[in-house]
Design a protein around this motif. Sequence first.
Motif, PDB file in Angstrom:
ATOM      1  N   GLY A   1      -4.405   5.029  -1.327  1.00 20.69           N
ATOM      2  CA  GLY A   1      -3.990   5.812  -0.157  1.00 20.69           C
ATOM      3  C   GLY A   1      -3.405   7.169  -0.549  1.00 20.69           C
ATOM      4  O   GLY A   1      -3.250   8.052   0.294  1.00 20.69           O
ATOM      5  N   LEU A   2      -3.086   7.333  -1.823  1.00 15.36           N
ATOM      6  CA  LEU A   2      -2.568   8.634  -2.293  1.00 15.36           C
ATOM      7  C   LEU A   2      -3.776   9.487  -2.683  1.00 15.36           C
ATOM      8  O   LEU A   2      -3.984   9.790  -3.854  1.00 15.36           O
ATOM      9  N   ASP A   3      -4.581   9.837  -1.685  1.00 15.64           N
ATOM     10  CA  ASP A   3      -5.884  10.450  -2.012  1.00 15.64           C
ATOM     11  C   ASP A   3      -6.010  11.878  -1.494  1.00 15.64           C
ATOM     12  O   ASP A   3      -7.072  12.280  -1.039  1.00 15.64           O
ATOM     13  N   HIS A   4      -4.913  12.626  -1.584  1.00 14.66           N
ATOM     14  CA  HIS A   4      -4.956  13.990  -1.057  1.00 14.66           C
ATOM     15  C   HIS A   4      -4.933  15.038  -2.164  1.00 14.66           C
ATOM     16  O   HIS A   4      -4.182  14.903  -3.128  1.00 14.66           O
TER      17      HIS A   4
ATOM     18  N   GLU B   1      -2.910  14.147  -5.610  1.00 12.91           N
ATOM     19  CA  GLU B   1      -2.207  12.873  -5.675  1.00 12.91           C
ATOM     20  C   GLU B   1      -2.975  11.940  -6.613  1.00 12.91           C
ATOM     21  O   GLU B   1      -4.169  12.126  -6.857  1.00 12.91           O
TER      22      GLU B   1
ATOM     23  N   HIS C   1       0.818  -1.209   0.000  1.00 10.03           N
ATOM     24  CA  HIS C   1       0.000   0.000   0.000  1.00 10.03           C
ATOM     25  C   HIS C   1       0.847   1.253   0.000  1.00 10.03           C
ATOM     26  O   HIS C   1       1.699   1.424   0.863  1.00 10.03           O
TER      27      HIS C   1
ATOM     28  N   ASN D   1       0.963   4.892   0.853  1.00 13.58           N
ATOM     29  CA  ASN D   1       0.146   5.760   1.692  1.00 13.58           C
ATOM     30  C   ASN D   1       0.560   7.221   1.661  1.00 13.58           C
ATOM     31  O   ASN D   1      -0.177   8.075   2.112  1.00 13.58           O
ATOM     32  N   SER D   2       1.753   7.511   1.150  1.00 15.45           N
ATOM     33  CA  SER D   2       2.141   8.907   0.949  1.00 15.45           C
ATOM     34  C   SER D   2       3.194   8.911  -0.142  1.00 15.45           C
ATOM     35  O   SER D   2       3.871   7.912  -0.370  1.00 15.45           O
ATOM     36  N   PRO D   3       3.340  10.035  -0.834  1.00 15.69           N
ATOM     37  CA  PRO D   3       4.323  10.083  -1.923  1.00 15.69           C
ATOM     38  C   PRO D   3       5.732   9.740  -1.433  1.00 15.69           C
ATOM     39  O   PRO D   3       6.482   9.070  -2.145  1.00 15.69           O
TER      40      PRO D   3
END
Lengths: 432, 251
Positions: A62-65, A79, A19, A21-23
């Motif tokens: 998870g890259l949903d910002h 993202e 997963h 979860n952040s860049p």
Amino acid sequence: MRKVSSWGRLNAHPHHVMHLNSPVQAEQIIHDTPTTGIPYGMGRSYGDVCLNPQGTLWMTTGLDHFIAFDHNSGRLVCEAGVLLKDIQRLVIPKGWILPVTPGTQLITVGGAIANDVHGKNHHIHGSFGDHIKQLSIIRTNGEVIECGPEDNPDWFAATVGGLGLTGVITKAEIQLSPVSSPWIDSETIPYTNLDEFFELSDSSEADWDHSVSWVDCISGGGRGLFIRGKHTPKSDKLEPKTSQLTMPITPPFSLVNKLSLRAFNMAYYHLKKCRSTRELIHYEPFFYPLDNLHEWNRMYGPKGFFQYQCVVPRQYGQDAIQSMLKEISASGNGSFLAVLKTFGDRQPLGMLSFPQPGVTLALDFPNKGKDTENLFSRLDAIVTEANGRLYPAKDARMPRELFEAGYPRLSEFIKYRDLGISSSLSRRLIGS
Amino acid sequence: MQDRKRIAIIGATSAIAEHCARLWLLKEPSDLILVGRNSKRMERVATDLYIRSQESNIQIIEQPDFSAPDAISFTVEELFKKKPIDIVLIAHGSLPEQHVCQDDLHTCRAALDINGVSPVLFAEAFAKNMEKANHGTIALISSVAGDRGRQSNYVYGAAKGLVSRYTQGLQHRLASSNVNILLIKPGPTDTPMTSHLKADGASLASSELVAENIVNAVASRKKCVYTPSKWFYIMLIIRHIPSFIFNKIRI
């Protein structure tokens, strides 16, 4: 290891699932992954473009910002795991809309770019990639590449429509289109043959933002319903309440079969034909009619289904579509979901982008093994003859020759491949 | 804006907390205070929330040590100096591997601290101030794992059990006040914390759904919520299995 399928549910092989979860964490994970990997967003592509059995899937939801949004210019940076649905819901009340959207909004921005998806307004706005101003990819060697139409344009042309194979898209800047309301003035017009379909398509290009048609794949004659729509200014109409239904089980056999299909298509065509309708419709039911029926892909039963989508150039288009409809009708296969639409006269942006000037036909087929495969071979022959090509995002079975013939820029694309990234589809069609 | 909600989130980068924040801001613009251990990670969350709700105020407080009593007390006191907090969601935690906790007492201790002691310290600091204001809601994320100790994760379960029992007492203490205490018991949820479970094929609830249940439970001033709700029934059974049977099953 976890069993993962794509939208067609043709198989569920085990994958290593990682997963993102952040860049920042994504860079590390992608670099450290010991096997080959492929990004996986919402798993809405039909075939094997997002699958990598025994290898790794990098889950991107998870890259949903959101990263930036300028109300004045309509530039949005986000993202790559952000869903189109979240974008539409954020920006439409503020007077902006995604210029291009496919028939579901439950997909990620990264997936939309990697498959260079199109919508009902290709004749005006082209495909999704035409509105990307900048994007970032992470390569498996740890390198981060930024590219856009002006900045590293070669990397950009390889990545848009690049099936995820040039690097993992983590971030994108999108130019939105202005829109005055969430409402669409929509008209449904029955047609009885392909001549009428092409006439309607051509005459709608100038004044209508969107056009698409449902074609009756059983009748064989090419009758259907032409649907066109344009954005309208504000309306006092109340926004519809959305109700979510879920297909609760996978039935033991496909609910789409010869019996149900004939009855369904006949009823649908004649019911709609009685009245040529013009109505004001909210953008969600207009663009995304199936999104409220969750997991509708289960109705094809445990063996899953294929989607076959081709585009053929206009000069051979009508004959080719006619022959394909005849083949499908004679086979008695096919499904209710059959879409016929013309693409505008625009050159594709990406080296492997699917849309090109011509006419596109898309149909679902329940998986009936050999029968289905034989029908596809006959359809392939028609597509090849007409210099057409198939859409990789929908594909689970096209022969390599057909891919190579349809995508002449493949050899150019290969230079931008990241060999740490691989999918079932890339192994099947590119050899690695 | 006089009656804007003032919401504090402790452990603001947790997936469930973030989805709660998105839902709260979708309802109405609010003043949101994010408390977390890493300001870089919180900035990513805050920027996203700000784009979703540009009329909202979003503040970040970095608190590197989540188990330091003085620092916790200071942070909370400062928050209340400005204006009382309406809602606090205490959401931080980490899921340790049970076998590592058994082998290494440092890990065991850290797991007990971050999942059990730390949420209690935060809640106690908020309770003191909310009791004074006679207003507010404290929502604590515990876990179904706290309902009965099981061989597969009893250290984590014990920490969460501490939170559950603590909450029970706090509810008792504040029963006659206007302050509501909500105990949240999520089942296994699809978050970065559980990605190793997910990789093994466990079926997990989405953090969006869990967040929706939490936000609704806060709004309706519930005392305890299992989310997804099926976990109420599952744990009802698990709690009541006699130990001579329970000890024969490996869960």
